[in-house]
Design a protein around this motif. Structure first.
Motif, PDB file in Angstrom:
ATOM      1  N   VAL A  41      -0.388  -8.470  -2.004  1.00 47.66           N
ATOM      2  CA  VAL A  41       0.535  -7.952  -0.990  1.00 47.66           C
ATOM      3  C   VAL A  41       1.944  -8.481  -1.241  1.00 47.66           C
ATOM      4  O   VAL A  41       2.923  -7.759  -1.097  1.00 47.66           O
ATOM      5  CB  VAL A  41       0.046  -8.302   0.433  1.00 47.66           C
ATOM      6  N   LEU A  44       4.023  -6.483  -3.829  1.00 44.69           N
ATOM      7  CA  LEU A  44       4.467  -5.129  -3.497  1.00 44.69           C
ATOM      8  C   LEU A  44       5.943  -5.120  -3.128  1.00 44.69           C
ATOM      9  O   LEU A  44       6.500  -6.135  -2.705  1.00 44.69           O
ATOM     10  CB  LEU A  44       3.652  -4.585  -2.321  1.00 44.69           C
ATOM     11  N   HIS A  48       6.479  -1.010   0.662  1.00 50.22           N
ATOM     12  CA  HIS A  48       5.016  -0.899   0.572  1.00 50.22           C
ATOM     13  C   HIS A  48       4.330  -2.109   1.212  1.00 50.22           C
ATOM     14  O   HIS A  48       3.292  -1.968   1.845  1.00 50.22           O
ATOM     15  CB  HIS A  48       4.573  -0.756  -0.882  1.00 50.22           C
ATOM     16  N   ARG A  51       4.114  -1.719   4.897  1.00 50.68           N
ATOM     17  CA  ARG A  51       3.114  -0.722   5.293  1.00 50.68           C
ATOM     18  C   ARG A  51       1.702  -1.303   5.171  1.00 50.68           C
ATOM     19  O   ARG A  51       0.875  -1.151   6.059  1.00 50.68           O
ATOM     20  CB  ARG A  51       3.255   0.517   4.432  1.00 50.68           C
ATOM     21  N   VAL A  52       1.417  -1.943   4.055  1.00 48.50           N
ATOM     22  CA  VAL A  52       0.087  -2.509   3.814  1.00 48.50           C
ATOM     23  C   VAL A  52      -0.137  -3.743   4.684  1.00 48.50           C
ATOM     24  O   VAL A  52      -1.255  -4.012   5.116  1.00 48.50           O
ATOM     25  CB  VAL A  52      -0.074  -2.869   2.317  1.00 48.50           C
ATOM     26  N   ARG A  54       0.515  -4.473   7.719  1.00 47.42           N
ATOM     27  CA  ARG A  54       0.425  -4.348   9.172  1.00 47.42           C
ATOM     28  C   ARG A  54      -0.868  -4.995   9.657  1.00 47.42           C
ATOM     29  O   ARG A  54      -1.951  -4.705   9.147  1.00 47.42           O
ATOM     30  CB  ARG A  54       0.476  -2.887   9.581  1.00 47.42           C
ATOM     31  N   LEU A  57      -4.059  -2.861  10.601  1.00 45.63           N
ATOM     32  CA  LEU A  57      -4.693  -2.295   9.411  1.00 45.63           C
ATOM     33  C   LEU A  57      -5.480  -3.366   8.655  1.00 45.63           C
ATOM     34  O   LEU A  57      -6.620  -3.133   8.230  1.00 45.63           O
ATOM     35  CB  LEU A  57      -3.623  -1.678   8.500  1.00 45.63           C
ATOM     36  N   LEU A  58      -4.894  -4.541   8.512  1.00 44.22           N
ATOM     37  CA  LEU A  58      -5.586  -5.633   7.815  1.00 44.22           C
ATOM     38  C   LEU A  58      -6.827  -6.097   8.575  1.00 44.22           C
ATOM     39  O   LEU A  58      -7.864  -6.374   7.971  1.00 44.22           O
ATOM     40  CB  LEU A  58      -4.636  -6.808   7.603  1.00 44.22           C
ATOM     41  N   TYR A  61      -9.558  -3.591   7.996  1.00 51.05           N
ATOM     42  CA  TYR A  61     -10.121  -3.812   6.664  1.00 51.05           C
ATOM     43  C   TYR A  61     -11.047  -5.024   6.675  1.00 51.05           C
ATOM     44  O   TYR A  61     -12.159  -4.979   6.156  1.00 51.05           O
ATOM     45  CB  TYR A  61      -8.986  -3.995   5.646  1.00 51.05           C
TER      46      TYR A  61
END
Length: 147
Positions: A41, A44, A48, A51-52, A54, A57-58, A61
């Motif tokens: 991460v 990036l 990006h 976005r990844v 957040r 979202l994590l 996952y």
């Protein structure tokens, strides 16, 4: 707090999985996965990475990977390694996102105090997770449900 409770519980249960040697190796794989996830991460671009990185979202996952690990066959050592590394890959980015969002949303002049409270909540969550993981493991062993 719940994130760090999950981390603490996973560490306790993995350390007891498959005997002392395999459990130690699995906790190491979890740590390496966290390092790899954090580096990935961090590598990036800022657009990006934002976005990844957040937190919702994590956490999604992490919970999905942890659920797959929980229902997987513990006798499949290679599968266990892959799933543990996958779970670990969410840890580092979750910590980064948590502290980043804390800094972003803390009122002006309170960043140090806010970070301190977040650190205290993480430590409390880890303690709760480790205690809960140890209790659950003891119950599973007593019931004969743990190898």
């Amino acid at each position: 707090m719940f994130f760090s409770a999950a981390v603490g519980g996973a560490e306790v249960i993995l350390a007891s999985h498959g005997g002392e040697l395999l459990g130690s190796v699995l906790v190491s794989v979890l740590s390496v996965g966290s390092l790899v996830g954090g580096l990935a991460v961090g590598a990036l671009s800022p657009v990006h990475g934002a976005r990844v990185g957040r937190l919702p979202l994590l956490l999604f996952y992490l919970s999905t990977a942890a659920a797959l690990l929980a229902v997987s066959d513990a006798g499949q050592v290679v599968l266990s390694f892959v799933l543990v590394a996958t779970v670990g890959m969410a840890f580092g980015p979750c910590f980064v996102a948590l502290y980043g969002q804390t800094a972003e949303f803390s009122p002006a002049g309170t960043a140090a105090e806010t970070q301190g409270w977040v650190g205290a909540a993480l430590q409390g969550g880890t303690a709760i997770g480790q205690a809960t993981g140890a209790y659950a493991l003891g119950a599973w062993v007593s019931a004969g449900a743990w190898p």
